[in-house]
Design an enzyme around this catalytic site. Structure first.
Site, PDB file in Angstrom:
ATOM      1  N   LYS A  35      11.718 107.755 -48.060  1.00 39.22           N
ATOM      2  CA  LYS A  35      11.510 109.206 -48.157  1.00 39.22           C
ATOM      3  C   LYS A  35      11.989 109.878 -46.873  1.00 39.22           C
ATOM      4  O   LYS A  35      12.229 109.208 -45.862  1.00 39.22           O
ATOM      5  CB  LYS A  35      10.029 109.496 -48.404  1.00 39.22           C
ATOM      6  CG  LYS A  35       9.113 109.059 -47.269  1.00 39.22           C
ATOM      7  CD  LYS A  35       7.653 109.211 -47.677  1.00 39.22           C
ATOM      8  CE  LYS A  35       6.739 108.733 -46.560  1.00 39.22           C
ATOM      9  NZ  LYS A  35       5.339 108.649 -47.012  1.00 39.22           N
ATOM     10  N   ARG A 130      -6.073 113.531 -50.978  1.00 42.69           N
ATOM     11  CA  ARG A 130      -4.799 114.228 -50.994  1.00 42.69           C
ATOM     12  C   ARG A 130      -4.307 114.159 -52.438  1.00 42.69           C
ATOM     13  O   ARG A 130      -4.628 115.026 -53.234  1.00 42.69           O
ATOM     14  CB  ARG A 130      -3.857 113.572 -49.979  1.00 42.69           C
ATOM     15  CG  ARG A 130      -3.148 114.534 -49.090  1.00 42.69           C
ATOM     16  CD  ARG A 130      -2.373 113.815 -48.002  1.00 42.69           C
ATOM     17  NE  ARG A 130      -1.689 112.616 -48.473  1.00 42.69           N
ATOM     18  CZ  ARG A 130      -0.840 111.918 -47.743  1.00 42.69           C
ATOM     19  NH1 ARG A 130      -0.554 112.289 -46.513  1.00 42.69           N
ATOM     20  NH2 ARG A 130      -0.243 110.844 -48.220  1.00 42.69           N
ATOM     21  N   TYR A 265      13.348 125.189 -16.264  1.00 41.64           N
ATOM     22  CA  TYR A 265      12.614 126.397 -16.669  1.00 41.64           C
ATOM     23  C   TYR A 265      11.159 126.334 -16.237  1.00 41.64           C
ATOM     24  O   TYR A 265      10.507 125.293 -16.387  1.00 41.64           O
ATOM     25  CB  TYR A 265      12.662 126.565 -18.185  1.00 41.64           C
ATOM     26  CG  TYR A 265      13.988 127.039 -18.711  1.00 41.64           C
ATOM     27  CD1 TYR A 265      14.529 128.267 -18.302  1.00 41.64           C
ATOM     28  CD2 TYR A 265      14.703 126.277 -19.618  1.00 41.64           C
ATOM     29  CE1 TYR A 265      15.734 128.699 -18.797  1.00 41.64           C
ATOM     30  CE2 TYR A 265      15.919 126.710 -20.125  1.00 41.64           C
ATOM     31  CZ  TYR A 265      16.433 127.920 -19.710  1.00 41.64           C
ATOM     32  OH  TYR A 265      17.623 128.351 -20.199  1.00 41.64           O
ATOM     33  N   MET A 313      16.766 123.272 -24.364  1.00 42.38           N
ATOM     34  CA  MET A 313      17.392 123.148 -25.676  1.00 42.38           C
ATOM     35  C   MET A 313      18.446 122.048 -25.713  1.00 42.38           C
ATOM     36  O   MET A 313      18.519 121.259 -26.657  1.00 42.38           O
ATOM     37  CB  MET A 313      18.027 124.483 -26.085  1.00 42.38           C
ATOM     38  CG  MET A 313      18.629 124.439 -27.477  1.00 42.38           C
ATOM     39  SD  MET A 313      19.504 125.942 -27.905  1.00 42.38           S
ATOM     40  CE  MET A 313      18.178 127.078 -28.171  1.00 42.38           C
TER      41      MET A 313
HETATM   42  C1  LIG Z   1       5.017 107.258 -46.762  1.00 39.45           C
HETATM   43  C2  LIG Z   1       4.211 106.418 -47.647  1.00 39.45           C
HETATM   44  C3  LIG Z   1       4.067 105.045 -47.400  1.00 39.45           C
HETATM   45  C4  LIG Z   1       4.627 104.383 -46.160  1.00 39.45           C
HETATM   46  O1  LIG Z   1       3.768 104.613 -45.075  1.00 39.45           O
HETATM   47  P1  LIG Z   1       4.065 103.986 -43.641  1.00 39.45           P
HETATM   48  O2  LIG Z   1       2.880 104.386 -42.837  1.00 39.45           O
HETATM   49  O3  LIG Z   1       5.317 104.631 -43.150  1.00 39.45           O
HETATM   50  O4  LIG Z   1       4.215 102.533 -43.829  1.00 39.45           O
HETATM   51  C5  LIG Z   1       3.367 104.285 -48.315  1.00 39.45           C
HETATM   52  N1  LIG Z   1       2.835 104.851 -49.414  1.00 39.45           N
HETATM   53  C6  LIG Z   1       2.929 106.170 -49.676  1.00 39.45           C
HETATM   54  C7  LIG Z   1       2.294 106.724 -50.892  1.00 39.45           C
HETATM   55  C8  LIG Z   1       3.621 106.999 -48.806  1.00 39.45           C
HETATM   56  O5  LIG Z   1       3.709 108.298 -49.070  1.00 39.45           O
END
Ligand SMILES: *Cc1c(COP(=O)(O)O)cnc(C)c1O
Length: 376
Positions: A35, A130, A265, A313
């Site tokens: 993802k 969630r 800065y 930046m």
């Molecule tokens: C992102 C995600 C994972 C992976 O989690 P990590 O902490 O990166 O290993 C596993 N299951 C779900 C449902 C996720 O959204």
């Protein structure tokens, strides 16, 4: 010449880290979680290193199309399921497995016209609050799904809120186990932290729970990318993980400053002694956090030193005291591996900025050129 900043994706490290996870759950199949564009690495860039996975899991339908476009014919799982009815058409067309976490998604499935029934992962909210069905509603959801001609196999899934910390997974495991005990179907429970910490080889293993933690499908994300899910309790090297992303740049100017001079800065850093300061072509517009304070670790020519003053930046400033030979063009490693193989964990930089490795990887800016280093 372009600015000297560069991100490098290490195919060999991805492959190594994935095998490391497999070793922790040898009897499970493992999703590679890709993802957020493979945690900022780029799906196309990690594909070769992760093609040994049993499937790819992600959120975005556009990303699922990209995985299929790479020629992947195995499982793809949508971790949040579909967002609207017409997404199910793409699931049918591309053979995507999808999470079902709410009644509305079952309603959509019930009206979806398809010849091929879908493989679904029914998600329980076992305490994270969630996504997912409350435990008392879970079995009814399963029964409803099981009656739909649009549905093929139903797998059972939940997600842990505290696999990386002191609260652990016991309470959620107990809820999940009780509600699902006599339901058929494969199980998928564990993210990186659960897979590393709570399977039999892990420090938090319980002989009773470990087999469930490692059951059927594990879902490692962050560990695959060489970051420790529970830093600073454990580092990536404690877990035997290698960085899959290096952010490197070069020194583009050197300033010799005197005691009492300040840098950058806001003049937030003032030298106590005479110092050589290296100016590095990397700033917050490249994804280097502005919140990194003076003292954030950085490698110059593979030698560990510190940032000084505010991140701007396009530039940061570093203390060259431990690297007197450093000059214009000297290599700087913001995180990952230096050319000479010295490592600076992304977790250390993230920690200095008050965040986690995940955010830094995902925040790599579009303007940074990226190259893929094959097996090394
Ligand atoms: C992102 C995600 C994972 C992976 O989690 P990590 O902490 O990166 O290993 C596993 N299951 C779900 C449902 C996720 O959204």
């Amino acid at each position: 010449m372009p600015r000297p900043i560069l991100a490098t994706i290490h195919t060999g490290a991805l492959r190594h880290n994935f095998e490391r996870i497999r070793a922790a759950a040898p009897d499970a199949r493992a999703w590679a979680i890709v993802k957020a564009n493979a945690y900022g690495h780029g799906i196309e860039r990690v594909f070769d290193g992760l093609r040994g996975a049993d499937g790819f899991a992600l959120l975005d339908l556009e990303e699922a199309q990209r995985v299929r476009a790479l020629g992947w014919r195995g499982p793809i799982l949508l971790l949040e399921g579909v967002f609207e009815l017409r997404d199910l058409e793409l699931c049918s067309r591309l053979d995507l497995w999808h999470t079902v976490h709410c009644e509305e998604q079952i309603d959509m499935l019930a009206t979806h016209k398809t010849n091929v029934p879908h493989r679904v992962f029914l998600k329980m909210n076992s305490g994270m609050n969630r996504l997912g069905f409350a435990p008392r509603l879970y079995r009814a959801a399963w029964t409803r799904l099981n009656a739909l001609p649009q549905v093929d196999e139903i797998s059972l899934m939940t997600h842990f809120s505290d696999a990386d910390g002191a609260r652990g997974i016991d309470a959620q495991m107990a809820v999940f186990a009780e509600v699902t005990q006599d339901l058929p179907g494969e199980r998928s429970l564990s993210n990186s932290a659960a897979t590393l910490r709570h399977t039999l080889s892990g420090p938090e293993a319980s002989a009773r729970l470990a087999p469930y933690v490692a059951s059927d499908w594990v879902r490692p994300g962050i560990a695959v990318y060489g970051s420790a899910p529970d830093f600073p309790e454990h580092s990536a090297s404690d877990w035997g993980l290698q960085p899959s992303m290096t952010l490197s740049s070069k020194i583009i100017a050197v300033q010799a400053i005197q005691a009492g001079d300040s840098v950058g800065y806001g003049s937030i850093f003032t030298a106590q002694t005479d110092l050589r300061i290296g100016v590095v072509a990397c700033g917050y517009a490249d994804g280097y956090p502005r919140s990194c304070p003076t003292g954030t670790p950085v490698l110059v020519n593979g030698v560990r030193t510190r940032t000084v003053g505010r991140v701007s930046m396009d530039m940061i400033t570093v203390d060259l005291t431990p690297v007197p030979q450093a000059a214009l063009g000297t290599e700087v490693t913001l995180w990952g591996a230096s050319a000479g193989g010295q490592l600076l964990s992304i977790d250390e930089v993230a920690h200095a900025a008050g965040t986690v490795g995940y955010e830094l990887m995902c925040g790599l800016a579009q303007r940074v050129p990226v190259t893929v280093a094959g097996d090394d």
